[in-house]
Design a protein around this motif. Structure first.
Motif, PDB file in Angstrom:
ATOM      1  N   LYS A 253      80.229  68.629  16.163  1.00 19.92           N
ATOM      2  CA  LYS A 253      81.565  68.849  16.703  1.00 19.92           C
ATOM      3  C   LYS A 253      82.047  67.590  17.415  1.00 19.92           C
ATOM      4  O   LYS A 253      81.415  67.139  18.377  1.00 19.92           O
ATOM      5  CB  LYS A 253      81.545  70.005  17.704  1.00 19.92           C
ATOM      6  CG  LYS A 253      81.177  71.358  17.114  1.00 19.92           C
ATOM      7  CD  LYS A 253      81.176  72.435  18.196  1.00 19.92           C
ATOM      8  CE  LYS A 253      80.807  73.794  17.620  1.00 19.92           C
ATOM      9  NZ  LYS A 253      80.775  74.841  18.690  1.00 19.92           N
ATOM     10  N   THR A 257      88.896  63.876  22.209  1.00 23.51           N
ATOM     11  CA  THR A 257      90.280  64.037  21.768  1.00 23.51           C
ATOM     12  C   THR A 257      91.124  62.996  22.480  1.00 23.51           C
ATOM     13  O   THR A 257      91.081  62.907  23.721  1.00 23.51           O
ATOM     14  CB  THR A 257      90.810  65.447  22.091  1.00 23.51           C
ATOM     15  OG1 THR A 257      90.055  66.420  21.369  1.00 23.51           O
ATOM     16  CG2 THR A 257      92.284  65.583  21.721  1.00 23.51           C
ATOM     17  N   TRP A 310      99.298  65.354  15.948  1.00 23.09           N
ATOM     18  CA  TRP A 310      99.482  66.802  15.983  1.00 23.09           C
ATOM     19  C   TRP A 310     100.383  67.120  17.165  1.00 23.09           C
ATOM     20  O   TRP A 310     100.048  66.841  18.311  1.00 23.09           O
ATOM     21  CB  TRP A 310      98.139  67.497  16.125  1.00 23.09           C
ATOM     22  CG  TRP A 310      98.222  69.002  16.146  1.00 23.09           C
ATOM     23  CD1 TRP A 310      98.191  69.806  17.245  1.00 23.09           C
ATOM     24  CD2 TRP A 310      98.353  69.870  15.017  1.00 23.09           C
ATOM     25  NE1 TRP A 310      98.283  71.125  16.871  1.00 23.09           N
ATOM     26  CE2 TRP A 310      98.385  71.195  15.513  1.00 23.09           C
ATOM     27  CE3 TRP A 310      98.437  69.651  13.639  1.00 23.09           C
ATOM     28  CZ2 TRP A 310      98.509  72.300  14.676  1.00 23.09           C
ATOM     29  CZ3 TRP A 310      98.550  70.757  12.813  1.00 23.09           C
ATOM     30  CH2 TRP A 310      98.592  72.060  13.317  1.00 23.09           C
ATOM     31  N   GLY A 350      90.098  69.510  16.768  1.00 24.67           N
ATOM     32  CA  GLY A 350      90.686  70.825  16.590  1.00 24.67           C
ATOM     33  C   GLY A 350      91.213  71.055  15.184  1.00 24.67           C
ATOM     34  O   GLY A 350      91.451  70.112  14.414  1.00 24.67           O
ATOM     35  N   THR A 351      91.426  72.306  14.851  1.00 25.08           N
ATOM     36  CA  THR A 351      91.977  72.664  13.543  1.00 25.08           C
ATOM     37  C   THR A 351      93.336  72.009  13.345  1.00 25.08           C
ATOM     38  O   THR A 351      94.237  72.138  14.182  1.00 25.08           O
ATOM     39  CB  THR A 351      92.113  74.192  13.423  1.00 25.08           C
ATOM     40  OG1 THR A 351      90.832  74.790  13.631  1.00 25.08           O
ATOM     41  CG2 THR A 351      92.645  74.573  12.053  1.00 25.08           C
ATOM     42  N   GLY A 352      93.486  71.292  12.255  1.00 30.77           N
ATOM     43  CA  GLY A 352      94.745  70.631  11.945  1.00 30.77           C
ATOM     44  C   GLY A 352      94.906  69.264  12.560  1.00 30.77           C
ATOM     45  O   GLY A 352      95.787  68.499  12.156  1.00 30.77           O
ATOM     46  N   HIS A 353      94.091  68.948  13.556  1.00 29.18           N
ATOM     47  CA  HIS A 353      94.238  67.664  14.227  1.00 29.18           C
ATOM     48  C   HIS A 353      93.848  66.509  13.305  1.00 29.18           C
ATOM     49  O   HIS A 353      92.921  66.636  12.500  1.00 29.18           O
ATOM     50  CB  HIS A 353      93.326  67.588  15.452  1.00 29.18           C
ATOM     51  CG  HIS A 353      93.709  68.497  16.566  1.00 29.18           C
ATOM     52  ND1 HIS A 353      92.974  68.606  17.729  1.00 29.18           N
ATOM     53  CD2 HIS A 353      94.746  69.359  16.708  1.00 29.18           C
ATOM     54  CE1 HIS A 353      93.542  69.478  18.535  1.00 29.18           C
ATOM     55  NE2 HIS A 353      94.614  69.958  17.938  1.00 29.18           N
ATOM     56  N   HIS A 355      91.771  63.228  12.601  1.00 29.31           N
ATOM     57  CA  HIS A 355      90.378  62.961  12.966  1.00 29.31           C
ATOM     58  C   HIS A 355      90.197  61.455  13.150  1.00 29.31           C
ATOM     59  O   HIS A 355      90.913  60.653  12.537  1.00 29.31           O
ATOM     60  CB  HIS A 355      89.478  63.481  11.842  1.00 29.31           C
ATOM     61  CG  HIS A 355      88.023  63.571  12.174  1.00 29.31           C
ATOM     62  ND1 HIS A 355      87.204  62.476  12.198  1.00 29.31           N
ATOM     63  CD2 HIS A 355      87.238  64.629  12.494  1.00 29.31           C
ATOM     64  CE1 HIS A 355      85.966  62.849  12.515  1.00 29.31           C
ATOM     65  NE2 HIS A 355      85.962  64.157  12.692  1.00 29.31           N
TER      66      HIS A 355
END
Length: 387
Positions: A253, A257, A310, A350-353, A355
């Motif tokens: 993980k 961020t 995002w 996070g989902t959609g973020h 990377h």
């Protein structure tokens, strides 16, 4: 909790630009690595201020999750961990001959030795400190960076034998580093393993029995069980980034961020240019969000027009050149209702973020460099407990 680390200031709140570090993700990643280590000890590498995540906080989370030892590059990095009250074994392996070895010995840091000259410098440090130095021999098995060369290795072993006999030095480990670990089937891995085993055997011929041997970095820990030896030495995977992205995430993980607050939302008419040089001309009436982060904060200027953030529940493309302090994104009709004060995620887990790997791919680099980039006004904030 907001704390300044290598990229911030103590007591800063509501930072315009921040790196949010998830200590629970660090702990999760260490547990994943322990599973792959299958009984070998885990040394969590926290060099370069924990890959820009904060060495002290990462070290505590990693140790709490079962890492046994810590790895850094320099004496100074090791001393900083000791000053923070961390008493786990710490290895520092990249020092110049004029490093403060006496301070390292006094602080019970394990010192990686890569040459005869360096061993002699450690000897002087031990004599100054008035206690034996703990050393690990770093042998060069084919990477040809730091590490004792094959030609000098017998001289180092002879000198080390004398220092061990004189109770000036304690030999703790022999280790090396891999050149092709991100290519698990590369024949050089097998060659380096053979050379490493030969180096250990030669040391034993001199009566030098290491307490530990270690070779595997993140990639080898996850893909080459034959390279585990007594301990594995993962770095980037501790922070949740895959050392071999084409093989997937391995259950890791991302811990960092990078995000920034929207400073301004404004309308731009069709045909108007945005930012220096007007490299982007609005093809329609649109809405622009201004993000107060630029290349002074670690947002590479060469990303201009090539990355998304995002924001408002969707991805939006940067338009115009990235500036020293700011960049702009195109919101179109702003269906997400983005307003000043909203947070834009530049990269995260996070989902959609986006990377960190997205940036790395665009820049033809690796995500190691990306997470090391946030700096300047970027403030570090921690979430989670790491327990």
């Amino acid at each position: 909790m907001t704390r300044g680390g290598g990229t911030g200031r103590i007591g800063v709140v509501n930072a315009q630009v921040e790196t949010v570090i998830d200590l629970d993700a660090i702990a999760h990643n260490v547990r994943v690595l322990r599973e792959h280590a299958q009984g070998a000890a885990v040394m969590a590498v926290v060099k370069a201020d924990g890959y820009n995540h904060g060495a002290v906080e990462v070290a505590r989370a990693a140790l709490g999750a079962g890492a046994r030892e810590l790895g850094v590059t320099t004496v100074a990095e090791g001393l900083a961990l000791r000053a923070a009250g961390i008493d786990a074994p710490i290895l520092c392996w990249l020092n110049t001959v004029d490093a403060d070895y006496a301070a390292a010995v006094t602080a019970d840091l394990e010192i990686g030795v890569s040459s005869l000259a360096q061993l002699r410098a450690v000897e002087r440090g031990a004599l100054t400190a008035g206690r034996p130095a703990t050393v690990s021999l770093k042998v060069d098995t084919g990477l040809n960076r730091n590490g004792v060369s094959a030609t000098e290795y017998p001289q180092v072993l002879r000198a080390l034998r004398g220092l061990v006999d004189g109770d000036v030095v304690r030999l703790r480990a022999i280790f090396s580093h891999l050149a092709h670990a991100d290519e698990p089937g590369h024949p050089m891995l097998d060659r380096q393993r053979e050379r490493f085993v030969e180096a250990i055997a030669l040391a034993k011929e001199y009566g030098l029995e290491p307490e530990l041997t270690h070779l595997a970095n993140s990639a080898a820990t996850l893909t080459r069980p034959d390279l585990r030896f007594d301990m594995v030495r993962p770095g980037i995977s501790v922070y949740g980034l895959s050392p071999i992205p084409e093989l997937g995430q391995f259950g890791l993980k991302p811990a960092m961020t990078l995000q920034a607050e929207v400073a301004l939302v404004k309308q731009v008419s069709a045909g108007e240019g945005v930012s220096y040089g007007h490299r982007w001309i609005a093809p329609r009436d649109t809405t622009i969000a201004l993000i107060p982060a630029g290349y002074a904060d670690g947002v590479f200027r060469s990303l201009s027009g090539r990355f998304d953030v995002w924001l408002g529940g969707a991805r939006h493309r940067n338009v115009g050149r990235v500036c020293m302090d700011q960049f702009m994104v195109d919101l179109g009709d702003n269906a997400g209702g983005v307003r000043e004060g909203d947070r834009a995620v530049l990269f995260g887990g996070g989902t959609g973020h986006p990377h960190a790997l997205d940036w790395a791919t665009t820049l033809d680099t690796i995500d190691y460099e990306v997470v090391c980039a946030p700096r300047g006004r970027a403030v570090r904030r921690y979430v989670g407990t790491g327990r």
